[in-house]
Write a protein that holds these residues in place. Structure first.
Motif: not given
Lengths: 619, 249
Positions: A474, A478, A535-538, A540-541, A543, A609, A612
């Protein structure tokens, strides 16, 4: 052939470290002193560390409720290390150091990490703690705490995690309050009382030194009785086990820092690992001050300003992370050497062709089987590639500290980018190397009669501590690849392009230069795709696969750069087998490992995804 | 009193040596070299005598190729005060080294020469004895304890039957055994200081000694490979095999 040959080759032929001696800080050094430092380190490691590596594993530390018991060998080894002046090797002359370049310090450390990473743990933590105090402490703090750590009298620890807070340090609960009205007037820094529990504290209690200097993260409680939430509320404290005066002499007062118990680990057993309670009142000190008016509360001295704790702590973490990566690397090397030796002497099986049909014919050493060669070559490529990475990053530390300002700034940025790789890549792939070393030994490798199972157990820690694998991925995707509008990534691209340009002068390397250029382009486009939409969450999924691909591209680049120098040396004769071995390891990496990059980057590029989308209830 | 300590550059004790394919000697190309371990013990003993105020200066000397400078730097880092390299590319046998040491001793006038009892490469165990003979000095070999007092050295020697203690007049030659002391590790500060200590390089030709080899190596080969053991069914078979096959009884 031991790793020393490779180390010398990388330092001298590849990184040309003797050029550092033209810089004022290193002017007293020469190629000769560098060699002498490596020689004495190799020897102490061989004589005082390596013979006891199994002993410290089987006789793991014990705790009788008061004291921690360790084998005598640990004391002898850590003492020999300190007496040789190795703890202060990189520090200023004024601090009793030798102003050794960091790349040479990393090189000398490699011997100890290979010989016994668990015995070395005490020294590694002490050195890291002392460096932090030297970098951020006051003169009084340096004299009282860091100097005795450097000269061998004290040892140190890093106290970050708590039972309920590991990767998420912003949630720590250890609290600090000013110790009396005159708290700000202490020579040793603003004085506080600490209360809280710290988990996973390596070297947290032992009798190897007069004193243990804990560096502790805690939150200062305001007058309103509250703490600042999150990372901004964290401050950094020095908490000595035994209180000292301004010169670092023990005052005879025991501080209120108590060991609760030991953690019993998979590996790395020779380094005692503890749960510590600060300020619970077990060792009341300087009553009637303290939380309860009877001396409860660990006396602590603030480093820097309140709220700067995490920042100060992580300032030194880059170097610590290079050394964690180096530790993983050297355990990999230890397994490689053991399994290479085994494969050359273990007789098993006959050739597959007609000549192997005769059951009375002698069996052949297992190194002659293709699959064993595969496993040895993979280990060689992982471990020597990882060693190149560790040394390259250490050389960047020197460039950052002593280079010409423009180059120094670039080096600093590139180092930021490569640090997660320097820590994570060896932790993952040299662990895999250890697994292959066990496989080569067959059933014997799974027993405690051979050393390889211990190397694997010891190495398994490295993906966990000093920032877990996922955390580094991350950090990489990130933050690092995006900082200063991606300038660090651009610097890396520039260096790769330079290697490609030089390598293209050799016909034998042209195919590899194309493969590397393509892989780096894929990595760049994956980086951009991951962050589409912002979108950080997207982003880094995926990573971790991203970091795996990034690491493989970096190692391929370093292998190509080493190969470029190797080809030049081959033209000047030299040790042909040694040089051919380097080129073959490079070949393995480009043909079997680099192609994996596409597979890792595919989900990143497709913004997959799967994770997630998976509902917690479906597990 | 000056102490002269010869130091030989040899293949590191940790290296698995290999015979050259043409059987003319051992493979030394790309092999790690270091100071002969017995010589390190000699340096340590000399340095301890200086630290005890018995000696005033410890001079390390090596004979051989330019690279012997590294070996001498190690001796300086352990604590020798200065170094002399008698430089030559020629093969040096024990008698030649003894002659060189005599020439240097004549020049320097040491009260004591402390040498390793042998070098771990050729295991000759001759140089110390020959040097004493050429100088006409008393010698005490295989020392496990050395005490210096009143112009004499009291030396405990490790001999086959136990320990023998000799008292010899100085100047003398003493050679060291393994148990004399445990050499210290060079420290980083001392490695740096070693760079600044006096270092003299002398061409062997300038000493006017004859270093011509007297021995010729005909062939160097590996010892025969150990064959696998066998289990014997009973004592009688064992005895028979020892008699007829091993021919040891």
């Amino acid at each position: 052939m031991t790793m020393r040959r490779t180390l010398d080759f990388l330092l001298n032929d590849w990184l040309d470290v003797s050029t550092l001696t033209t810089r004022p800080r290193f002017a007293d050094h020469s190629a000769e002193t560098f060699t002498a430092v490596l020689d004495v380190s190799e020897r102490i490691a061989r004589e005082k560390f390596a013979p006891y590596n199994r002993l410290v594993d089987t006789e793991e530390p014990s705790f009788d409720g008061t004291r921690v018991m360790l084998p005598q060998a640990t004391l002898d080894a850590t003492r020999a290390y300190a007496e040789a002046g190795l703890r202060s090797a990189g520090h200023d002359y004024a601090l009793g150091g030798m102003q050794l370049p960091y790349v040479m310090e990393v090189a000398l450390r490699s011997f100890f990490l290979q010989a016994s990473i668990a015995i070395d743990g005490y020294t590694m933590l002490t050195a890291a703690g002392a460096s932090l105090i030297v970098a951020h402490g006051t003169k009084h703090q340096i004299d009282a705490f860091a100097r005795p750590e450097l000269d061998g009298r004290f040892m140190g620890t890093m106290c970050l995690s708590e039972p309920q807070a590991g990767s998420s340090l912003s949630d720590i609960e250890t609290q600090a309050v000013p110790d009396g009205d005159d708290f700000a007037a202490d020579d040793l820094g603003p004085r506080y009382r600490l209360k809280g529990s710290k988990m996973w504290i390596s070297a947290g209690e032992h009798d190897l030194a007069q004193n243990i200097i804990h560096l502790v993260l805690a939150k200062i409680r305001g007058l309103d009785g509250k703490v600042v939430p999150g990372a901004k509320g964290i401050s950094l404290f020095i908490v000595p086990k035994m209180l000292v005066d301004a010169n670092g002499h023990l005052t005879g007062e025991r501080n209120d820092a108590a060991i609760v118990g030991l953690n019993h680990k998979l590996g790395y057993r020779g380094t005692v690992n503890t749960l510590l309670n600060f300020g619970e009142g077990k060792f009341p000190v300087r009553a009637p001050s303290g939380f309860d008016g009877r001396g409860a509360g660990a006396i602590a001295y603030l480093i820097g300003k309140p709220g700067e704790g995490l920042q100060r702590m992580f300032h030194m973490m880059n170097e610590a992370r290079i050394q964690v990566g180096l530790g993983a690397t050297m355990l990999g090397c230890a397994g490689y050497e053991a399994s290479l030796d085994y494969a050359q002497t273990r007789l098993q099986g006959r050739p597959s062709g007609p000549e192997g049909k005769d059951p009375t014919a002698p069996q052949r050493p297992i190194i002659e089987h293709a699959d064993v060669r595969r496993m040895l070559l993979a280990q060689k490529a992982y471990c020597e590639g990882a060693l190149a990475l560790s040394l390259y990053c250490a050389r960047l530390v020197d460039e950052k500290a002593t280079g010409d300002p423009v180059l120094a700034a670039d080096a600093a940025l590139l180092l930021e980018l490569l640090t997660p790789i320097a820590k994570s890549w060896p932790s993952e792939w040299c662990l895999e190397a250890n697994s292959l070393a066990i496989q080569i030994h067959g059933g014997y490798g799974y027993t405690r009669d051979f050393p390889v199972e211990q190397y694997w157990r010891d190495n398994r820690l490295n993906m966990i501590h000093e920032g877990a694998h996922g955390i580094h991925s991350q950090d990489l995707l990130g933050r690092k690849v995006r900082m200063e509008e991606g300038r660090a990534l651009a610097i890396l691209g520039g260096r790769i392009a330079e290697t490609v340009r030089l390598a293209r002068q050799h016909d034998v390397l042209i195919r590899d230069t194309d493969a590397l250029t393509t892989a780096f382009a894929t990595l760049q486009s994956a980086t951009a795709t991951a962050w589409e939409g912002g979108d950080r969450e997207v982003a880094l999924r995926n990573s971790v696969p991203y970091m795996q691909a990034f690491g493989h591209v970096v190692i391929a680049w370093l292998w190509l750069d080493v190969a470029r120098v190797t080809v030049e040396r081959l033209g000047q004769s030299g040790d042909i087998a040694f040089l051919r071995g380097k080129l073959h390891a490079k070949r393995y990496f480009f043909r079997y490992e680099l192609p994996r990059v596409d597979a890792w980057l595919k989900p990143v590029c497709e913004r997959d995804d799967t994770f997630s989308d998976m509902d917690t209830a479906w597990f | 009193m000056k102490i002269l300590v010869p130091v030989k550059r040899v293949v590191d004790y940790n290296v698995k040596v290999r015979v050259k394919s043409d059987q003319t000697g051992m493979e030394t190309a790309n092999v790690k070299m270091s100071a002969n371990p017995f010589d390190e013990i000699a340096i340590e003993e000399a340095v301890r005598l200086r630290e005890a105020g018995i000696a005033t200066e410890v001079i390390a000397i090596s004979c051989g190729v330019t690279a012997c400078q590294e070996t001498l730097r190690t001796a300086l880092a352990i604590g020798a005060d200065r170094a002399i390299l008698v430089e030559t590319d020629a093969e040096l046998q024990p008698l030649a080294v003894a002659k060189i040491l005599k020439a240097i001793a004549d020049k320097e006038g040491p009260g004591l020469i402390i040498a390793g009892k042998q070098a771990i490469d050729d295991d000759s165990n001759q140089t110390g004895q020959m040097t004493a003979a050429l100088l006409g000095w008393p010698q005490a070999t295989f020392a496990s304890k050395v005490t210096i007092a009143d112009g004499k050295a009291q030396v405990t020697r490790e001999v086959d039957g136990g320990l023998e203690t000799l008292s010899i007049n100085l100047p003398a030659v003493i050679t060291t055994d393994l148990r004399l002391n445990e050499p210290r590790y060079a420290t980083l500060p001392n490695i740096m200081k070693a760079k600044k200590k006096p270092f003299e390089i002398i061409k062997v030709a300038d000493l006017g000694v004859d270093i011509t080899p007297r021995l010729k190596t005909i062939k160097v080969s590996e010892p025969p490979k150990r064959t696998a053991g066998v289990m014997v069914p009973d004592v009688a078979t064992l005895v028979a095999k020892l008699r007829s096959e091993a021919k040891v009884i």
